[in-house]
Design a protein around this motif. Structure first.
Motif, short mmCIF file in Angstrom:
data_model
loop_
_atom_site.label_atom_id
_atom_site.label_comp_id
_atom_site.label_asym_id
_atom_site.label_seq_id
_atom_site.Cartn_x
_atom_site.Cartn_y
_atom_site.Cartn_z
N THR A 12 0.84 -1.21 0.00
CA THR A 12 0.00 0.00 0.00
C THR A 12 0.88 1.25 0.00
OG1 THR A 12 -0.13 -0.10 2.41
CG2 THR A 12 -1.94 -1.13 1.16
N ARG A 53 3.72 12.09 15.77
CA ARG A 53 2.34 11.64 15.73
C ARG A 53 1.72 11.76 17.12
NH1 ARG A 53 0.00 7.29 12.23
NH2 ARG A 53 -1.57 6.13 13.35
N ASP A 69 -3.60 8.66 18.14
CA ASP A 69 -3.79 8.05 16.81
C ASP A 69 -3.15 6.65 16.81
OD1 ASP A 69 -4.29 7.65 14.16
OD2 ASP A 69 -3.07 9.31 13.43
N PRO A 70 -3.96 5.58 16.93
CA PRO A 70 -3.40 4.23 17.12
C PRO A 70 -2.71 3.68 15.87
CG PRO A 70 -5.79 4.14 16.90
CD PRO A 70 -5.43 5.59 16.90
N ILE A 103 -1.23 0.40 13.29
CA ILE A 103 -1.64 -0.90 12.74
C ILE A 103 -0.53 -1.91 13.01
CG2 ILE A 103 -2.16 -2.18 10.62
CD1 ILE A 103 -3.49 0.38 9.52
N HIS A 141 1.30 -5.37 12.02
CA HIS A 141 1.48 -6.18 10.81
C HIS A 141 1.99 -7.56 11.20
CE1 HIS A 141 1.45 -2.06 9.45
NE2 HIS A 141 1.33 -2.44 8.21
N THR A 172 -9.27 -2.22 21.51
CA THR A 172 -9.16 -2.92 20.23
C THR A 172 -7.81 -2.65 19.57
OG1 THR A 172 -10.17 -1.01 19.17
CG2 THR A 172 -11.65 -2.83 19.74
N ARG A 186 -3.14 -6.31 10.28
CA ARG A 186 -3.21 -6.76 8.89
C ARG A 186 -1.98 -7.58 8.52
NH1 ARG A 186 -1.45 -4.49 3.89
NH2 ARG A 186 0.08 -2.81 4.04
N PRO A 205 2.89 2.61 11.33
CA PRO A 205 2.06 3.62 10.67
C PRO A 205 2.71 3.96 9.33
CG PRO A 205 3.51 4.68 12.23
CD PRO A 205 3.81 3.20 12.30
N SER A 206 2.03 4.70 8.49
CA SER A 206 2.65 5.14 7.24
C SER A 206 3.88 6.00 7.58
CB SER A 206 1.65 5.92 6.40
OG SER A 206 1.03 6.93 7.17
N GLU A 262 -3.53 3.50 1.29
CA GLU A 262 -3.46 2.63 2.46
C GLU A 262 -4.54 1.53 2.44
OE1 GLU A 262 -3.57 5.87 2.42
OE2 GLU A 262 -1.95 6.70 3.64
N SER A 263 -4.43 0.63 3.40
CA SER A 263 -5.37 -0.49 3.49
C SER A 263 -6.78 -0.02 3.85
CB SER A 263 -4.87 -1.47 4.57
OG SER A 263 -4.77 -0.81 5.81
N ILE A 322 -9.88 -0.35 6.24
CA ILE A 322 -9.98 -0.76 7.66
C ILE A 322 -11.44 -1.08 7.99
CG2 ILE A 322 -9.53 -0.16 10.06
CD1 ILE A 322 -7.48 1.86 9.19
N ARG A 365 -12.12 2.98 7.18
CA ARG A 365 -11.36 3.73 6.17
C ARG A 365 -11.48 3.00 4.84
NH1 ARG A 365 -4.94 4.49 7.11
NH2 ARG A 365 -4.88 2.30 6.51
N PRO A 375 -10.85 6.52 15.64
CA PRO A 375 -9.71 7.24 16.18
C PRO A 375 -8.69 7.49 15.08
CG PRO A 375 -9.63 4.95 16.82
CD PRO A 375 -10.94 5.17 16.15
O1 TXA Z 1 -1.85 0.38 4.38
C1 TXA Z 1 -1.74 0.68 5.57
O2 TXA Z 1 -2.62 0.43 6.40
C2 TXA Z 1 -0.44 1.40 5.98
C3 TXA Z 1 0.73 0.42 5.80
C4 TXA Z 1 2.03 0.98 6.34
O3 TXA Z 1 0.42 -0.80 6.39
N1 TXA Z 1 -0.52 1.85 7.33
C5 TXA Z 1 -1.28 2.91 7.71
O4 TXA Z 1 -1.13 3.28 9.03
O5 TXA Z 1 -2.02 3.50 6.97
P1 TXA Z 1 -1.57 4.70 9.60
O6 TXA Z 1 -0.97 4.77 10.92
O7 TXA Z 1 -1.20 5.76 8.67
O8 TXA Z 1 -3.10 4.58 9.79
C6 TXA Z 1 -3.60 3.79 10.84
C7 TXA Z 1 -5.01 4.14 11.14
C8 TXA Z 1 -5.17 5.10 12.31
O9 TXA Z 1 -4.97 6.43 11.92
C9 TXA Z 1 -6.59 4.81 12.74
O10 TXA Z 1 -7.46 5.56 11.94
C10 TXA Z 1 -6.74 3.33 12.41
O11 TXA Z 1 -5.66 2.97 11.61
N2 TXA Z 1 -6.70 2.50 13.64
C11 TXA Z 1 -5.64 1.93 14.23
N3 TXA Z 1 -6.01 1.25 15.34
C12 TXA Z 1 -7.33 1.40 15.45
C13 TXA Z 1 -8.32 0.94 16.38
N4 TXA Z 1 -7.98 0.19 17.43
N5 TXA Z 1 -9.60 1.29 16.17
C14 TXA Z 1 -9.94 2.04 15.08
N6 TXA Z 1 -9.08 2.51 14.17
C15 TXA Z 1 -7.79 2.20 14.34
#
Ligand code: TXA
Ligand code: MG
Length: 368
Positions: A32, A55, A59-60, A62, A64, A126, A130, A151-152, A189-190, A192, A205, A245
């Motif tokens: 992604t 960050r 902001d939680p 992901i 892997h 939670t 992925r 995270p990204s 990104e992925s 969600i 998302r 979040p």
């Molecule tokens: O494609 C992707 O998902 C990329 C690659 C690197 O794997 N990662 C990514 O991570 O986009 P990031 O940190 O940019 O976005 C993660 C988002 C958070 O901003 C939040 O919206 C959601 O994932 N998230 C994480 N944990 C969560 C939770 N427990 N409940 C709800 N949303 C959560």
């Protein structure tokens, strides 16, 4: 520049795994976008991730997992999820989704394991998890043998990186190593999904797996759309909410002023009322086809040079998603007076994800 870009050789992947094992953080390729990875059970590594990206801790992240995390029990044994309270239908849906889309760009939000540090989940009960499909990332996860929070790999609120060079621009002065896996295949990104509440699935998302493909494997489940349709997300979504979040309105933003047009650029362009620096060239992103007619039309209206790019000459949504962030980044580097983009009006495939990223890139409010 501080960061060293490592080619994905066996030695370098082993070196990266060793460094991660000791609590270091490393930028890694996924299909992604690039991620900034650290051991999800190491509070030191997690603190380094938040610090390097600036960050906010609400902001939680992901988590892997590698190929060894393909079953619900595996995710439990890896110390990521707690499956003890999942209902039988939740289990069934999770198994179907994992079976169909992992490894791949789908993130599932599930009840968290008690040994996962609170920093990963921003204190939520939670965790988002992925299994990426990029071969270099899968080799790294296999070599390391434990899951990675990532995270990204961009500065907070900025454009997500889809190449090692883009990570250098974002974090080159702040981290030591970037594992180079080439250009990211998908480019956004992925997707969600929240499966932590019994009896329902929420889309949190839009991303790399189109929603139609999810409905196709779970035809009897109604998917709950993200809070707020693209047009009616309000300023208060800037505050962290329990349901989404970290889904901040302003995100993916270039440094140049970025404006999303309300319709495609044609002969009858509406007047543009934003103030632009005298005579400065402006950028234009069109979603499909040759950008020249749209550039000419904008040039007649604004009377200044236009640097126009098409996300996909042949009008393919996958190609448009693939080039979205790199095009934004390229236009941003030209220090233009402003960048305009046509909206993405395609309600199918990766169209939702593209529309979401453009809307957030154009949001005027400050992220923090
Ligand atoms: O494609 C992707 O998902 C990329 C690659 C690197 O794997 N990662 C990514 O991570 O986009 P990031 O940190 O940019 O976005 C993660 C988002 C958070 O901003 C939040 O919206 C959601 O994932 N998230 C994480 N944990 C969560 C939770 N427990 N409940 C709800 N949303 C959560
Ligand atoms: Mg991000």
């Amino acid at each position: 520049m501080r960061a060293k870009v490592l080619s994905p050789t066996f030695e370098n992947i082993s070196f990266a795994a060793e460094a991660l094992h000791h609590g270091e953080i490393i930028a890694v390729p996924t299909e992604t976008v690039y991620g900034l990875a650290g051991d999800c059970h190491s509070p030191l590594a997690l603190a380094r991730i938040f610090d390097s990206k600036e960050r906010p801790t609400f902001d939680p992240l992901i988590v892997h997992v590698g190929i060894s995390g393909k079953r619900i029990e595996d995710l439990e044994h890896l110390g990521v999820i707690d499956s003890s309270h999942l209902t039988s239908s939740q289990r069934e849906w999770i198994e179907i989704l994992i079976g169909k889309f992992w490894p791949g760009p789908l993130t599932l939000v599930l009840p968290k394991h008690k040994y996962l540090p609170e920093l990963v989940t921003s204190g939520l009960p939670t965790v988002a998890v992925r299994m990426p499909r990029h071969p270099v990332m899968l080799s790294l996860l296999a070599r390391l043998g434990k899951p990675l929070a990532a995270p990204s790999a961009n500065r907070f609120g900025h454009i997500s990186p889809t190449s090692a060079a883009a990570v250098v621009e974002e974090l080159g002065e702040r981290i030591d190593f970037i594992l180079d896996g080439g250009e990211c295949e998908i480019g956004v990104e992925s997707t969600i999904l929240n499966l932590s509440k019994p009896g329902q699935i929420e889309i949190l998302r839009y991303g790399g797996v189109p929603i139609e493909e999810i409905s196709a494997v779970l035809p009897t489940v109604s998917l709950i759309a993200p809070p707020g349709k693209p047009s009616d997300i309000k300023q208060d979504s800037l505050k962290p909410t329990p349901t989404a979040p970290g889904m901040l309105l302003k995100h993916y933003s270039p440094d140049s002023p970025f404006y999303l047009l309300s319709k495609r650029v044609d002969e009858n362009l509406d007047p543009i009322t934003v103030s632009l620096p005298e005579g400065a060239p402006v950028g234009l992103i069109v979603l499909a086809g040759d950008p020249t007619p749209a550039a000419n039309s904008l040039n007649r209206l604004l009377n200044r040079p236009i640097v126009a790019r098409s996300l996909s000459i042949k009008g393919d949504l996958n190609e448009a998603a693939h080039s979205l962030f790199s095009t934004l980044r390229e236009l941003d580097s030209l220090k233009l007076g402003a960048i305009f983009s046509e909206p993405c009006l395609e309600q199918k495939g990766l169209g939702y994800a593209i529309a979401d990223r453009l809307r957030r890139a154009a949001a005027q409010s400050d992220p923090s």
